[in-house]
Design an enzyme around this catalytic site. Structure first.
Site, PDB file in Angstrom:
ATOM      1  N   THR A  28       0.848  -1.185   0.000  1.00 48.00           N
ATOM      2  CA  THR A  28       0.000   0.000   0.000  1.00 48.00           C
ATOM      3  C   THR A  28       0.892   1.247   0.000  1.00 48.00           C
ATOM      4  O   THR A  28       1.888   1.262   0.719  1.00 48.00           O
ATOM      5  CB  THR A  28      -0.862   0.010   1.273  1.00 48.00           C
ATOM      6  OG1 THR A  28      -1.536  -1.257   1.349  1.00 48.00           O
ATOM      7  CG2 THR A  28      -1.865   1.148   1.280  1.00 48.00           C
ATOM      8  N   GLU A  61       9.880  -7.004  -2.240  1.00 46.66           N
ATOM      9  CA  GLU A  61      10.336  -5.918  -3.102  1.00 46.66           C
ATOM     10  C   GLU A  61      11.815  -6.084  -3.417  1.00 46.66           C
ATOM     11  O   GLU A  61      12.281  -5.706  -4.494  1.00 46.66           O
ATOM     12  CB  GLU A  61      10.088  -4.566  -2.437  1.00 46.66           C
ATOM     13  CG  GLU A  61       8.625  -4.197  -2.319  1.00 46.66           C
ATOM     14  CD  GLU A  61       7.992  -4.690  -1.029  1.00 46.66           C
ATOM     15  OE1 GLU A  61       8.606  -5.531  -0.332  1.00 46.66           O
ATOM     16  OE2 GLU A  61       6.876  -4.235  -0.707  1.00 46.66           O
ATOM     17  N   ARG A 111       5.211   7.104   0.601  1.00 36.82           N
ATOM     18  CA  ARG A 111       4.532   6.729   1.851  1.00 36.82           C
ATOM     19  C   ARG A 111       5.495   6.838   3.023  1.00 36.82           C
ATOM     20  O   ARG A 111       6.713   6.721   2.868  1.00 36.82           O
ATOM     21  CB  ARG A 111       4.020   5.285   1.693  1.00 36.82           C
ATOM     22  CG  ARG A 111       3.664   4.602   2.985  1.00 36.82           C
ATOM     23  CD  ARG A 111       3.201   3.171   2.756  1.00 36.82           C
ATOM     24  NE  ARG A 111       3.337   2.421   3.999  1.00 36.82           N
ATOM     25  CZ  ARG A 111       3.031   1.146   4.158  1.00 36.82           C
ATOM     26  NH1 ARG A 111       2.547   0.448   3.159  1.00 36.82           N
ATOM     27  NH2 ARG A 111       3.194   0.565   5.323  1.00 36.82           N
ATOM     28  N   ASN A1005      -4.268  -8.554   3.676  1.00 44.43           N
ATOM     29  CA  ASN A1005      -4.321  -7.167   4.130  1.00 44.43           C
ATOM     30  C   ASN A1005      -4.222  -6.172   2.991  1.00 44.43           C
ATOM     31  O   ASN A1005      -4.799  -5.096   3.042  1.00 44.43           O
ATOM     32  CB  ASN A1005      -3.201  -6.902   5.141  1.00 44.43           C
ATOM     33  CG  ASN A1005      -3.379  -5.578   5.830  1.00 44.43           C
ATOM     34  OD1 ASN A1005      -4.446  -5.321   6.392  1.00 44.43           O
ATOM     35  ND2 ASN A1005      -2.374  -4.723   5.774  1.00 44.43           N
TER      36      ASN A1005
END
Lengths: 1189, 334
Positions: A28, A61, A111, A1005
């Site tokens: 996210t 990642e 973020r 999630n």
């Protein structure tokens, strides 16, 4: 061509069309970019050169970056999408990619980083942490810009060979819907000529013209080689500028490396990047109209830092400059952009390239998506205008600790009067957000009408509240901040009026649309005094409709979205009403068409009924109600909860000063109990007469709202008349009473309890011993019942039979009222863990669903018992949880060693008998723990009388003499993918840790992306065409070590086996792995049937229940225990009830059929293997060769 | 032995037709039936109402939990939509995979449902379409005439839409099955399939609940269909397909003797596997050889009620006597 899309889609569309390989991993707020790329690839959509890009999900990642590095070295145009910790995991590869002058663009939805806490929201902490890697950095400040600069970055990287990070603000830009002009394939082709692509390929590794890249260099040449790239970096600004000019010529949209906007002779100037720049530009225009002389410098190219362009763009008249950073670098001289600007100015001045430089101050703003509003911008200019502005400051918060924050006028409204502003308050489950997105799409295609939508969600997964901020107007909307003065406010649930400040955002004279179960002539009387007062004060127009009734009547259940969307169009005047209604109906037919005629008809009916039922309420002249709003938490809540938590619950967390918050991320346990969320209209209700007291309902309740106690009959004295009880159904305990108490205000109405109840009423087969009933009439009654219930003591743990489900119900849960999805399949396991071991458990929780419902503020579910003991819980990261948990174990072991040694040393002073008893105490059964706790309590008393350093030292670790239970908890994304290497290592370490894998078979999630736990044939995000690889058998892999206790459990199939496995795992002196089937909303099931699905998973052989106990091997017995019976259901009798399997039949029936056949075969093969293993002699399994102390 | 036969214009290699069962849910299943020798395959029914309900259910599941939490605004890839595609795709692939006719079966719920799906089936390669016009018994609001009219209307609707032959599958609960059959025949039905079986629920006296039952048919149930085939043979131009109660070769032979053009089987193939088709066909051939028949027409309809309707003819065929005898037996009915 224009369209109304969000930033993620705008960027992904460009990145996908300009690349050949996408390496992806969910995080996210960047996940949607990866999801879109994967879906487009599965639909065989080509890039601009006619090829379908290869999209590959990696295990992390870090893995994505590695794959990307390889793809780039192989000559493919390659990209990735990430954020936050994901970007940090890419850093090692980023140095390599940049060092090798490899063109690529990483698209980042910027973020926050996890520091004192994780945050999924937007700021520049992540991108600022890679500014040193050698990547060029390009910042976008709006959805339109994010699309355009995505293309520019691609052009510039190929021209310069310097890799790029292209970033835009997470959520604010990535998730904002805005009407933009799209870039066509032709635009992209013109921006990225094919010869650049060919040049990239020419540099690729090839055995046809081999070379060595990635050498190891030594002191003689490394330094010089590092300097070789300088000319390439020097060219970057010009190349980016060139690409921007080219884009401007094609599209008419002109951007520069650094753009100055404002008064040509501005005295005060702000420097800023990202969406804040958009707000600053609009505010500057407003302030200058008011006669001020201010300006803003928008930095687009951040690395290589365009010092010359910045200096050129800064008006010579500027005497004061505020540089705004959306990040924090504790301990630094200032934040990065501030230092860069200051350095550029200072250098220019010291080299006599310019005269006196302006005063430069540095400010922090907008961390974790904190609002950055016109008022704040104006506040910064005001600060700049002071005689002595603060050198460093913050804006947007109240820093009463360090005094960094500046003041500002929060109400500054700079928006055009032609812009319609609307705010809608709804619930996640009612479809409000979907309807508003639909509204935006409807209006976004109107000629000369621009739309913007931004959506705010709360931190719970069940009963979550949503706030939709919509703007419409004749000009492009450049307002990346929430609507604060709305002309239309929709309150889609009457109860929200009492919980949320809904009227706060209403402008005077605004329209309030209220969905209420009251008729128009009675609704006023149902409003609390403060609400009535604010309506009258602001002169609001009140419309009312009973949308719930209409939705139910037309068959839409709780989805009131269509009704209320219709009302919005009927009242707001954004479009002429008849035209608007026709458009809604067309949109319904289009968007619901694929879902069948019934759904379409129900929605069309809802439109007509809404128009008929909408009513304007005639308001009295004065307030008539005396009812006040209820407090967010009960009056008896602890001081911290009253002062801090309550404010956050009420939506006033933004106003909390710095001093109110813990300095190191440490928060009190057990605050969920103070937030009575009342999320379900239906709640569980116990029938004592029917109940057989089996404990099943309590065992499976995901939200710990069903509690059991037994107590002497006499304790009922003083119980409210409504208090329910029944004689305890157990031998040997005469005159004992049993109560099963439902915490009605915390119940989510998931009905798992009803489904699992084995009893039905003789006169009514639909009625069980626990049923769902209307909450509203029960709330007050149950408050009284619960208050009395809480005066009754929980059973003494040493007297409870831990070995049975029936006994376990009497153990107090130390995990309660979490915000997990209603009917969550994970939380019953955590609750069980807390009941069995919670008072001595330390929990390392991997990032994921369980860390979010376990640790997302404002309130958290892990709690304490009446002695103040309970699970000590922490979340480190996603990838490192096994290692983090092992560290907790090592610390505990180290302190146990210390305590035991000191105990021995102090034997004489402390009493030999006590010391010996403590040192030799077995600690496996609950009565043994109780005895040890008593000994340790006595030890503490004796230690308190001693002053010797060894005694003081011992006192600091004495609690470790009660054996700690260390648990490593996480989902399959952690255990199978990103954390697998660490988990494998920890399991192989032989240390005494207990691993609980809550296996939902997807990354739940982040919205259901494929993991290596995803089963063959299932559809998931990143596996839109169905997964073609079998689920990893984590159990067998762990069994191979011979030292690991392993269990695979499914509570819905065999709760007793689950209980046994948990207890054996915890008691095992070594690593234990429990893999728990966790049904999940991402499976596409009616969550009420979650336990039945667990049963079917086992009965079909898909999820064989097994235990592997190395102790049995040591005793010469077969350690592999197959606990479930031979399959007696076909796999499809389990799988076809789940959307994740069945939806493939719609998109690719032949593939669905193929994969279904292979899945059934795989299930049989695994079962046969297990069955055979269950017959092996002990010697066929690996021995446990650990040296146990 | 010559087993080839005509079924509403379709040329079948033998009269054994595999009717709807889980065996026809996959292309492999259809292929295994074809390999086992059946003359044609009827796929399971496409139920319009079920499709609509499933679409609505799936939409609910997709929406559940969506747009609620900022990290997971949805839980599934963009949906491909829900509808008849899996069925039509199966039909298309099955028709391409075997060299015997594959017949689609349709149960509509709306006029457009009947016509659109029928056309789609034809486009997907259905050799014929079987209309599964079943009303659930128990609705007292539907009159007998309405039920009959619905059958005819649906047949006419679909006929106007497709060029492939159309069979109508009937239930045995008309006041006058004969009249219904004749009306359908006049309206152009290519074949009549006798009969649809309803699977009745049962009552569990222990759980005090109603339970659904799935019962495979047995040969005793074949008599109703066989009697009506015998009665309709020669009275309608439409082909006659027998379904229900085919277990062994003898059941096939008896249906053919009564006048069936084709004999459908489901239960026996489910009980014994697709290869049981070979057992039925070999058994039929062996019986024919034993009885001296070399072609189906040598004996088809030999025991049908002759088309002259006088009482003598009935009696001669033995039906009247058999009926009387059966109803006078000590085991009832009384």
């Amino acid at each position: 061509m224009s369209a109304t899309i969000d930033g993620n889609e705008a960027v992904a569309s460009v990145a996908y069309r300009l690349n050949e390989v996408c390496g992806i991993f969910p995080i996210t707020p960047a996940s949607p970019m990866a999801e879109l790329a994967d879906e487009w690839a599965s639909q065989r959509r080509p890039n601009i050169w006619g090829n379908v890009p290869r999209v590959v999900e990696m295990q992390s990642e870090g893995g994505a970056a590695g794959a990307l590095h390889g793809a780039l070295q192989g000559g493919a145009l390659s990209t990735t999408f990430t954020a936050s910790q994901g970007l940090l995991l890419m850093i090692p590869n980023m140095y390599k990619i940049a060092g090798e002058l490899t063109p690529t663009v990483f698209h980042i939805a910027a973020r926050s980083l996890a520091a004192q806490a994780l945050s999924i929201f937007g700021d520049h902490s992540d991108v600022m942490a890679v500014r040193q890697t050698g990547f060029a950095m390009l910042a976008s400040s709006s959805v339109q810009e994010a699309q355009d600069l995505a293309a520019v970055a691609q052009a510039a990287t190929l021209r310069s060979r310097v890799p790029f990070v292209h970033f835009f603000d997470g959520f604010r830009t990535s998730h904002e819907l805005n009407t933009i002009e799209l870039l066509s394939d032709e635009d992209l082709a013109a921006t990225v000529p094919l010869e650049l692509v060919r040049a990239h390929r020419q540099r690729a590794m090839s055995p046809e013209h081999p070379f060595i890249r990635g050498t190891s260099q030594n002191p003689d040449v490394y330094f010089q080689a590092r300097e070789t790239v300088n000319p390439y970096y020097e060219r970057v600004p010009d190349l980016v500028a060139g690409a921007l000019v080219q884009l401007g010529e094609r599209t008419g949209r002109h951007y520069h490396l650094v753009d100055y906007t404002g008064h040509p002779k501005a005295e005060r100037v702000m420097v800023v990047m990202g969406s804040g720049a958009e707000t600053a530009r609009e505010t500057v225009a407003h302030l200058n109209q008011r006669g001020e002389r201010v300006g803003v410098l928008t930095v687009r190219l951040y690395r290589p830092f365009p010092a010359a362009e910045l200096l050129a763009a800064l008006p010579a008249t500027a005497t004061r400059v505020a540089v705004m950073d959306r990040t924090k670098e504790p301990g630094s001289l200032g934040e990065p952009l501030f230092l860069d600007v200051l350095g550029a100015l200072a250098e220019a001045q010291t080299h006599a390239e310019r005269g006196p430089i302006p005063m430069v101050i540095g400010g922090r703003y907008g961390l974790s998506s904190k609002e950055f509003t016109p008022g704040m911008v104006a506040g910064v200019f005001e600060e700049l205008g002071r005689e002595h502005p603060r050198r460093r400051f913050t804006v947007g918060i109240n820093d009463d600790v360090s005094g960094t924050s500046i003041s500002y006028q929060s109400g500054l409204d700079i928006e055009a009067p032609t812009t319609v502003r609307a705010v809608f308050f709804g619930l996640g489950s009612d479809g409000t957000v979907g309807a508003n997105k639909n509204t935006i799409k409807i209006l976004g295609v109107e000629a000369n009408l621009y739309a913007q939508g931004y959506f705010v969600y709360d931190s719970k997964k069940s009963g979550s509240q949503t706030i939709s901020h919509l703007r419409f107007g004749p000009d492009p909307i450049r307002a990346p901040y929430l609507v604060s003065r709305a002309s239309f406010v929709g309150c889609h649930h009457f109860e929200l009026l009492e919980r949320v400040d809904i009227l706060g955002c209403a402008a005077p004279g605004a329209t309030l649309l209220l969905n209420a179960p009251h008729p128009p002539d009675q609704v006023w009387d149902a409003l609390a005094r403060p609400i009535q007062a604010e309506i009258l004060e602001k002169g609001l127009k009140l419309y009312v409709i009973d949308a719930g009734r209409i939705a139910r009547e037309v068959g839409l259940g709780g989805r009131v979205n269509t009704v209320l969307q219709t009302c919005f169009f009927a009242i707001s005047g954004v479009l002429e009403p008849e035209r608007a209604i026709a458009r809604i109906k067309a949109a319904i037919t289009k968007s619901y068409g694929a879902r069948g005629s019934k759904v379409v008809a129900a929605n069309l009916q809802a439109v007509d009924q809404a128009l008929a039922a909408l009513a304007l309420v005639e308001l009295p002249a004065k307030v008539t109600s005396t009812a006040e709003l209820p407090p967010p938490v009960p009056a008896g809540a602890p001081e911290f909860v009253q002062r801090v938590t309550a404010e956050m619950i009420a939506g006033r967390g933004d106003q909390l000063p710095v001093s109110a918050l813990p300095v190191d991320g440490t928060w009190p346990s057990g605050t969920a109990a103070y937030e009575k969320r009342n999320v379900s209209d239906l709640v569980a209700l116990w029938d004592p007469d029917l109940c057989i007291q089996c404990g099943n309902c309590s065992f499976v309740c995901p939200h710990s709202v069903i509690r059991s106690k037994y107590y002497p009959e006499s304790a009922l004295a003083g119980a409210p008349a409504s208090f329910r009880s029944a004689p305890l159904s157990a031998r040997g305990l005469p005159a004992t009473t049993y109560t099963l108490q439902v915490y009605a205000e915390d119940c989510t109405g998931c009905a798992l309890c009803v489904e699992v109840c084995p009893v039905t009423a003789p006169d009514d087969t639909e009625r069980k011993a626990i049923n769902l009933a209307d909450r509203e009439p029960l709330v007050t009654i149950e408050r009284g019942n619960i208050a009395f219930f809480e005066t009754l003591p929980y059973a003494r743990r040493s007297r409870v039979d831990f070995g049975t489900v029936r006994g376990a119900q009497f153990l107090r849960p130390l995990f309660e009222f979490s915000g997990a999805c209603a009917g969550c399949g994970e939380t019953p396991y955590l609750k069980l863990l807390s009941q069995l071991f919670g008072d001595r458990a330390t929990i390392a929780n991997a990032t994921g669903c369980s860390s979010i419902y376990g640790g997302n503020l404002p309130t958290t579910p892990w709690t304490v018992n009446s002695d103040g003991r309970g699970p000590a819980w922490s979340n480190s990261l996603f990838e490192d949880n096994a290692e983090f948990g092992l560290g907790l174990r090592l610390a505990a072991d180290s302190h146990v060693d210390l305590a035991r040694r000191l105990l021995s040393e102090l034997r004489e002073k402390l009493g030999g008998e006590l010391v010996e008893a403590i040192l030799s105490a077995p600690q496996r059964s609950e009565s043994e723990f109780r005895s040890q706790r008593e000994r340790v309590a006595e030890l503490k008393r004796r230690l308190a009388t001693l002053e010797a350093p060894a005694a003081v030292d011992l006192a600091s670790v004495v609690d470790h003499l009660v054996r700690r239970s260390v648990w490593l908890v996480g989902g399959d994304g952690w255990a199978y993918d990103i954390g697998y290497g660490g988990l494998d290592h920890v399991l192989a370490s032989g240390h005494d840790v207990n691993v609980l894998v809550l296996d939902t078979e997807v990354y739940s999630n982040t919205g259901g992306q494929m993991s290596k736990a995803t089963p063959l044939g299932a559809v998931a995000k990143f596996a839109a065409a169905g997964k073609t690889v079998e689920k990893k058998d984590l159990a067998l892999q762990a069994i191979a070590y011979g030292t690991v206790y392993v269990a695979r459990v499914a509570m819905g199939a065999d709760p007793q086996q689950t209980l046994q496995a948990f207890r054996e795992a915890e008691a095992y002196d070594g690593p234990s792995l429990v893999i728990a089937y966790s049904h999940c909303i991402a499976h596409g099931i009616d969550m009420r049937q979650g336990l039945d699905q667990q049963y079917r998973a086992v009965a079909s052989g898909y999820w064989p229940l097994v235990r592997y106990d190395p102790k049995l091997r040591a005793a010469g017995r077969n350690p592999f225990l197959l606990d479930s019976a031979r399959p007696h259901l076909r796999l499809e009798e389990y799988s076809q009830r789940e959307l994740r399997y069945s939806m493939l039949a719609n998109s690719d029936p032949a593939e669905a059929e193929r994969l279904a056949g292979l899945s059934q075969a795989a299930v049989k093969l695994r079962w046969d293997t297990y069955e055979e293993m269950a017959t092996w002699p002990a010697q066929r399994f690996a021995a446990d060769a650990r040296r146990l102390h | 032995m010559e087993l080839r036969t005509d079924y509403m214009g379709l040329q079948l290699r033998n009269p054994l037709v595999a009717s709807a069962s889980p065996l026809c849910h996959t292309v492999d299943g259809v292929r295994s039936l074809a390999d086992a020798g059946v003359g044609a395959v009827v796929l399971h029914s496409l139920f319009e109402e079920e499709l609509a309900e499933e679409a609505a259910r799936q939409a609910r599941l997709i929406e559940a939990g969506s747009e609620s939490f900022p990290e997971s605004l949805s839980y599934f890839p963009t949906s491909a939509g829900f509808g008849p595609r899996p069925y039509l795709d199966l039909l298309e692939r099955a028709a391409a995979a075997v060299d015997i006719p594959v017949i689609g079966s349709l149960n509509g719920a709306s006029p457009t449902g009947w016509t659109d799906y029928a056309r789609a089936m034809q486009d997907s390669g259905a050799a014929a379409i079987e209309l599964n016009i079943s009303y659930l018994p128990g609705d007292p609001s539907i009159s007998g005439r309405d039920a009959e009219r619905r059958h005819l209307e649906i047949l006419q609707l679909v006929e106007a839409e497709v060029t492939v032959p159309i069979a109508v599958k009937l239930n045995p609960y008309f006041s006058s099955i004969g009249e219904m059959a004749v009306e359908l025949d006049r309206a152009g039905a290519g074949a009549l399939v006798l009969f649809n079986r309803f699977l009745y629920p049962d009552i569990d006296s222990e759980s005090l609940g109603v339970v659904s039952t799935v019962g495979l048919s047995n040969p005793r149930e074949a008599r109703l269909a066989r009697t009506w085939i015998a009665l309709l043979r020669g009275r309608v131009k439409a082909g006659l397909a027998a379904t229900t109660g085919v277990e062994g070769p003898d059941d096939v032979a008896r249906y053919l003797l009564a006048g069936a053009d084709v004999v459908m089987t489901t239960s026996a193939l489910l009980r014994h596997g697709p290869q049981h088709a070979r057992v039925l066909l070999d058994g039929l051939a062996e019986w024919m050889a034993r009885k001296g028949f070399s072609r189906l027409d040598d004996f088809r309809g030999r025991l049908a009620v002759p088309s002259g309707t006088d009482a003598t003819a009935h009696a001669r065929a033995g039906y009247v006597a058999a009926l009387r005898a059966a109803n006078a037996s000590p085991h009832g009915p009384w």
